[in-house]
Design a protein around this motif. Structure first.
Motif, mmCIF file in Angstrom:
data_model
loop_
_atom_site.group_PDB
_atom_site.id
_atom_site.type_symbol
_atom_site.label_atom_id
_atom_site.label_comp_id
_atom_site.label_asym_id
_atom_site.label_seq_id
_atom_site.Cartn_x
_atom_site.Cartn_y
_atom_site.Cartn_z
ATOM 1 N N TRP A 14 81.282 15.334 60.998
ATOM 2 C CA TRP A 14 81.746 16.683 60.011
ATOM 3 C C TRP A 14 81.829 17.718 60.904
ATOM 4 O O TRP A 14 82.702 18.491 60.311
ATOM 5 C CB TRP A 14 80.748 16.669 59.126
ATOM 6 C CG TRP A 14 80.087 15.586 58.677
ATOM 7 C CD1 TRP A 14 78.840 14.574 58.742
ATOM 8 C CD2 TRP A 14 80.357 14.898 57.134
ATOM 9 N NE1 TRP A 14 78.713 13.591 57.848
ATOM 10 C CE2 TRP A 14 79.916 13.543 56.867
ATOM 11 C CE3 TRP A 14 81.491 15.401 56.161
ATOM 12 C CZ2 TRP A 14 79.973 12.886 55.891
ATOM 13 C CZ3 TRP A 14 81.715 14.456 55.164
ATOM 14 C CH2 TRP A 14 80.945 13.400 54.973
ATOM 15 N N PHE A 37 68.423 16.630 64.457
ATOM 16 C CA PHE A 37 67.307 15.383 64.449
ATOM 17 C C PHE A 37 66.400 15.706 65.464
ATOM 18 O O PHE A 37 65.963 14.986 66.158
ATOM 19 C CB PHE A 37 68.085 14.185 64.527
ATOM 20 C CG PHE A 37 68.970 13.859 63.446
ATOM 21 C CD1 PHE A 37 68.494 13.893 61.909
ATOM 22 C CD2 PHE A 37 70.492 14.018 63.555
ATOM 23 C CE1 PHE A 37 69.551 13.950 61.092
ATOM 24 C CE2 PHE A 37 71.253 13.707 62.621
ATOM 25 C CZ PHE A 37 70.691 13.498 61.223
ATOM 26 N N GLN A 42 65.714 21.360 61.110
ATOM 27 C CA GLN A 42 66.024 21.823 59.808
ATOM 28 C C GLN A 42 65.484 23.492 59.664
ATOM 29 O O GLN A 42 66.111 24.035 59.101
ATOM 30 C CB GLN A 42 64.977 20.982 58.835
ATOM 31 C CG GLN A 42 65.760 19.811 58.761
ATOM 32 C CD GLN A 42 65.331 18.830 57.758
ATOM 33 O OE1 GLN A 42 63.844 18.711 57.824
ATOM 34 N NE2 GLN A 42 66.262 18.161 57.017
ATOM 35 N N LEU A 52 71.196 22.726 54.222
ATOM 36 C CA LEU A 52 70.817 22.245 55.583
ATOM 37 C C LEU A 52 71.387 21.098 55.994
ATOM 38 O O LEU A 52 71.060 20.073 56.838
ATOM 39 C CB LEU A 52 69.175 21.724 55.169
ATOM 40 C CG LEU A 52 68.193 22.392 54.641
ATOM 41 C CD1 LEU A 52 66.714 21.868 54.323
ATOM 42 C CD2 LEU A 52 68.014 23.993 55.398
ATOM 43 N N PRO A 55 78.928 21.106 58.997
ATOM 44 C CA PRO A 55 79.049 22.610 59.545
ATOM 45 C C PRO A 55 79.040 23.564 58.490
ATOM 46 O O PRO A 55 79.133 23.245 57.151
ATOM 47 C CB PRO A 55 80.610 22.262 59.793
ATOM 48 C CG PRO A 55 81.457 21.409 59.124
ATOM 49 C CD PRO A 55 80.125 20.348 58.695
#
Ligand code: GSH
Length: 229
Positions: A14, A37, A42, A52, A55
């Motif tokens: 993305w 990850f 986060q 969260l 892009p």
């Protein structure tokens, strides 16, 4: 200055879409790369992204958190609509190509994760074969109509090419065979300088995300990432 927040270049399909669009059209932007990850990714994302997710484009007091919305915004605000075809009919078609990618192809997304720096071998199931055939049809139809206007789906580089760039990466990584017209489009895409820069930067990343490392590794030289076997 515009700020584009992205994930790992190797894995974040993305993120690749707006990055390639901005870079192809030589728009200057600051890049914030957040490896995804990790233990605290986060918290990092929360500094920029209300969803969260990456892009995210930040333009002064405007925050845009979706790859399609970012590409449309950049096209309209900074490029006078250049990344979309000039006729209403073709603009609609180009948007349909983007929307189909944006909202579908779940087997490709889940079973053929983007992994720019790798070559992998895996067995395709019928869901994958159906989705790959659909993408090949989309590419073939566009190239049949617009090949005399330039090397990309609608001739000149458009938002649709930014949207299918991560699919080009996957077809290379997993050695997906294509029709001659689709193969020619893939070759045109890997010669694009913005796509080449993205892959070169992906190759320098060191994070490894096991969930994205599917298939049996195939040995190859990094410099030959754009070559078909
Ligand atoms: N609709 C969004 C989807 C964005 C998305 O799913 N981004 C993934 C990139 S791999 C993400 O941020 N994942 C982080 C997570 O799910 O925690 C877009 O097009 O920008």
């Amino acid at each position: 200055m515009l700020k584009l927040v992205i994930g790992n270049k190797n894995y974040s399909s993305w993120s690749m879409r707006p990055w390639v669009l901005l870079s192809h059209f030589n728009i200057v932007f600051d890049e914030v790369r957040i490896p995804l990850f990790t233990q605290d990714y986060q918290q990092e994302l929360a500094k920029y992204s209300p969803s969260l997710k990456v892009p995210v484009l930040i333009d002064g007091d405007t925050t845009i958190w979706d790859s399609l919305a970012i590409c449309e915004y950049v096209s309209e605000k900074y490029l006078g609509g250049a990344p979309l075809p000039s006729s209403a009919k073709e603009r609609a078609l180009c948007r349909a190509y983007c929307a189909e990618m944006h909202a579908g192809f779940f087997a490709i997304r889940n079973q053929l994760p983007m992994n720019c720096r790798a070559r992998k071998k895996l067995t395709l199931n019928s869901q994958l074969e159906t989705e790959i055939a659909r993408i090949q049809r989309l590419w073939d139809e566009a190239r049949e109509k617009y090949q005399d206007q330039g090397p990309y789906l609608f001739g000149e580089f458009s938002i649709a090419d930014a949207f299918y760039a991560p699919v080009v990466m996957r077809f290379l990584t997993y050695g997906i065979s294509l029709s001659p017209l689709s193969e020619e489009y893939l070759t045109n895409m890997v010669m694009n300088e913005a796509i080449q820069s993205w892959v070169q930067e992906a190759q320098t990343e060191t994070e490894v995300l096991p969930d994205f490392e599917l298939g049996e590794p195939v040995e190859f030289e990094l410099e030959s990432w754009s070559q078909r076997p």
